[in-house]
Design an enzyme around this catalytic site. Structure first.
Site, short mmCIF file in Angstrom:
data_model
loop_
_atom_site.label_atom_id
_atom_site.label_comp_id
_atom_site.label_asym_id
_atom_site.label_seq_id
_atom_site.Cartn_x
_atom_site.Cartn_y
_atom_site.Cartn_z
N SER A 64 0.80 -1.23 0.00
CA SER A 64 0.00 0.00 0.00
C SER A 64 0.83 1.28 0.00
CB SER A 64 -0.96 -0.04 1.19
OG SER A 64 -1.96 0.94 1.06
N ASP A 75 -9.88 -6.85 -3.21
CA ASP A 75 -9.31 -5.51 -3.38
C ASP A 75 -9.50 -5.11 -4.84
OD1 ASP A 75 -7.95 -3.15 -3.31
OD2 ASP A 75 -5.99 -4.01 -2.86
N HIS A 127 -7.81 -5.46 0.88
CA HIS A 127 -6.63 -4.66 0.56
C HIS A 127 -5.41 -5.11 1.38
CE1 HIS A 127 -4.16 -1.37 -0.73
NE2 HIS A 127 -4.11 -0.83 0.48
#
Length: 244
Positions: free
Chosen positions: A144, A195, A222
């Site tokens: 991320s 995700d 995610h």
């Protein structure tokens, strides 16, 4: 009349001695606990920048010299302690890898650092961290938000990495197809099938890396490593095994 010594206290003491004697061999066999230690090192890009906190388990076994080190970054809602809580640091150390998880500037125990507003600054920062920690061509794990650091570093210093594991990183659209095609670092693209935002978006760009493979974790969102830690660890160890 002579006083008699109480029997029960003597029996209890004898029992305690027997238990201790039985436990001592096990203690010698298993040795001390390998719980990670939270250590702080100064890794300044420029004089005056604050220290960066990192976590590292006990020194792994003799195979560590033949297996790549692993540097773990983290997402915006997490810190280095996430990898400790998941057991990732201990798992990697047990498999013979030196495993280090850092708190990026402004997260966890790492204060904010200056000069990180550009791609070049963040790449230089990560390079200096790797050098200061003595990590020789580590595998870089980047979920991320940490893509802001990992991607510019990958594109500028791919020869410094033995492998790359992006987990739905941000910032993938900031680079061209040609830039990705020039990177020869073995890459494991990981994301959860739930995700549908960053996971699929990152794949569209990262699939241009020539030496990549893709693993999609079913039923994971995610932060797929949090949702499916066993599947994540299995995929990661499989990838690392192919690099040896």
């Amino acid at each position: 009349m002579p006083r008699t010594r109480p029997v029960l206290p003597l029996l209890f003491a004898l029992l305690c001695c027997v238990v201790l004697l039985l436990l001592l061999p096990a203690a010698r066999r298993h040795g001390p606990s390998r719980r990670p230690a939270n250590i702080t090192v100064r890794v300044s890009v420029l004089p005056g920048d604050p220290a960066v906190s990192y976590m590292e388990p006990a020194v792994p076994g003799p195979l560590a010299s033949r297996r790549p080190a692993v540097l773990l970054l983290h997402g915006q809602a997490f810190t280095s302690s996430t990898w400790q809580a998941l057991g990732t640091l201990e798992l990697l150390a047990a498999a013979g890898h030196r495993a280090v998880a850092i708190d990026l500037p402004g997260y966890g125990d790492s204060p904010p650092a200056g000069m990180l507003g550009t791609q070049q600054g963040r790449a230089a920062f990560l390079l200096y961290v790797i050098q200061q920690l003595g990590l020789h061509r580590p595998v870089l794990i980047s979920p991320s938000m940490s893509g802001r650091f990992a991607l510019p570093f990958l594109l500028a210093h791919s020869e410094q990495l033995a492998g790359f594991v992006p987990i739905a990183p941000v910032g993938t659209r900031e680079y061209s197809t040609v830039q990705y095609q020039q990177v020869q670092t073995p890459t494991l693209i990981l994301y959860g099938d739930r995700d549908t935002g960053l996971g699929h978006q990152a794949l569209q760009s990262l699939q241009h890396l020539p030496k990549h493979r893709v693993v999609v974790l079913p039923g994971a969102g995610h932060a797929c490593y949090m949702d499916k830690p066993e599947d994540f660890h299995r995929a990661l160890l499989g990838f690392l095994g192919q690099l040896q």
